[in-house]
Enzyme design. Structure first.
Site, PDB file in Angstrom:
ATOM      1  CG  ASN A 164      -1.693   1.258   1.402  1.00 39.36           C
ATOM      2  OD1 ASN A 164      -1.872   2.015   0.447  1.00 39.36           O
ATOM      3  ND2 ASN A 164      -2.196   1.497   2.610  1.00 39.36           N
ATOM      4  CE  LYS A 184       0.315   3.615   4.753  1.00 37.89           C
ATOM      5  NZ  LYS A 184       0.217   3.796   6.163  1.00 37.89           N
ATOM      6  CG  HIS A 195      -5.794   2.133   5.313  1.00 35.96           C
ATOM      7  ND1 HIS A 195      -5.307   3.051   6.209  1.00 35.96           N
ATOM      8  CD2 HIS A 195      -4.786   1.256   5.072  1.00 35.96           C
ATOM      9  CE1 HIS A 195      -4.051   2.740   6.493  1.00 35.96           C
ATOM     10  NE2 HIS A 195      -3.712   1.665   5.816  1.00 35.96           N
ATOM     11  CD  GLU A 217      -2.766   5.742   6.638  1.00 37.42           C
ATOM     12  OE1 GLU A 217      -2.854   5.770   5.405  1.00 37.42           O
ATOM     13  OE2 GLU A 217      -1.779   5.281   7.242  1.00 37.42           O
ATOM     14  CD  GLU A 226      -3.616  -2.299   7.570  1.00 40.58           C
ATOM     15  OE1 GLU A 226      -2.539  -2.596   7.077  1.00 40.58           O
ATOM     16  OE2 GLU A 226      -4.207  -1.233   7.333  1.00 40.58           O
ATOM     17  N   GLY A 265       2.357   2.521  10.679  1.00 47.09           N
ATOM     18  CA  GLY A 265       3.314   3.603  10.467  1.00 47.09           C
ATOM     19  C   GLY A 265       4.005   4.072  11.737  1.00 47.09           C
ATOM     20  CB  SER A 280       5.188  -1.356  11.985  1.00 46.74           C
ATOM     21  OG  SER A 280       4.736  -0.025  12.162  1.00 46.74           O
TER      22      SER A 280
HETATM   23  C1  PEP Z   1      -0.811   0.241   5.880  1.00 48.78           C
HETATM   24  O1  PEP Z   1      -0.728   1.257   5.245  1.00 48.78           O
HETATM   25  O2  PEP Z   1      -1.794  -0.473   5.695  1.00 48.78           O
HETATM   26  C2  PEP Z   1       0.241  -0.111   6.826  1.00 48.78           C
HETATM   27  C3  PEP Z   1       0.146  -1.220   7.485  1.00 48.78           C
HETATM   28  O3  PEP Z   1       1.296   0.759   6.951  1.00 48.78           O
HETATM   29  P1  PEP Z   1       2.719   0.475   7.654  1.00 48.78           P
HETATM   30  O4  PEP Z   1       3.203  -0.840   7.106  1.00 48.78           O
HETATM   31  O5  PEP Z   1       3.581   1.618   7.243  1.00 48.78           O
HETATM   32  O6  PEP Z   1       2.488   0.411   9.108  1.00 48.78           O
END
Ligand code: PEP
Length: 244
Positions: free
Chosen positions: A8, A10, A88, A90, A160, A166, A206
């Protein structure tokens, strides 16, 4: 089950940058199913580059209406993708997406033959209050409302935990496994235990080359949704190798 790795990106990478990455990615051997999710603007160019490659293309969001006066929105039919990330955290946090809207998007994706990657996950506050399962269970119930049993084979769930996205903090493999097993049990109540075993449940938060192996050793973890560590080809390719 074959592992799935979803990148992803983003709001990162111009079309030109996305194309450079994907040209190189195509040369990386993989035993896992790979899905790349660039920004809307790069989808068409990347889809042309991928052609008949085994690497699949995904979008990061979409609107649920097919067309009409929705300035700035993108409909399922416009995407030209195999997968779409929906719900997601975000989008839930910065764009106030609700479970009800996400449910409409899930159904619209399925109707348009796009596989939804439905994201669920709790905040740190909710986890500390021991409400993680309640929150995730509620998200699943609401976001999957009215989805037909035979459509579940085309749905992917991504767990998640918001506190791990992040932030560099990862859920321990055991914490993730516990929630994945819970998610599978919730879905098994809708489609039965046998079919629920085929459901792909990805972990996201992460994930990086250092922790992916221990995460993938867990029974109910079928892959990963990767943000930050998918931006550099070296780390992304390393994770692909590690799950081969
Ligand atoms: C994500 O964007 O779904 C995500 C898990 O980001 P990160 O791996 O940077 O934590």
């Amino acid at each position: 089950m074959k592992k799935m790795i979803v990148g992803n990106w983003k709001m990162n990478k111009t079309t030109a940058e996305a194309m450079v990455f994907v040209k190189r990615l195509k040369k990386v051997k993989s035993k896992a199913d790979i899905v790349m999710c660039p920004a809307f603007t790069a989808l068409y160019a990347v889809s042309k580059l991928l052609g008949k490659s085994k690497i699949k293309l995904g979008a990061q969001n979409m609107f649920y209406e097919e067309k009409g006066p929705y300035t700035g929105e993108v409909s399922p039919k416009m995407l030209g993708v195999d997968y779409v990330i929906l719900g997601h955290s975000e989008r839930r946090e910065y764009f106030n997406e609700t479970n009800e809207e996400i449910n409409k998007k899930v159904k619209a994706a399925l109707k348009n033959k796009i596989k939804p990657i439905l994201c669920v996950g709790e905040s740190l506050k909710q986890r500390k209050a021991k409400k993680a399962k309640q929150v995730v269970g509620n998200q699943l119930k609401k976001c999957l409302k009215e989805v037909k049993k035979n459509e579940f084979s085309r749905i992917i769930i991504a767990y998640e935990p918001i506190w791990a996205i992040g932030t560099g903090k990862t859920a321990t493999a055991e914490q993730a496994q516990e929630m994945h097993s819970f998610i599978r049990s919730v879905v098994s109540k809708i489609i039965g235990v046998k079919s629920s075993k085929k459901l792909k449940i990805l972990y996201g938060g992460s994930v990086n080359p250092k922790n992916i192996k221990s995460i993938f050793e867990m029974k109910d973890i079928d892959g990963a949704l990767i943000g930050g560590a998918s931006l550099k080809l070296t780390s992304f390719a390393r994770m692909i190798h590690l799950c081969s």
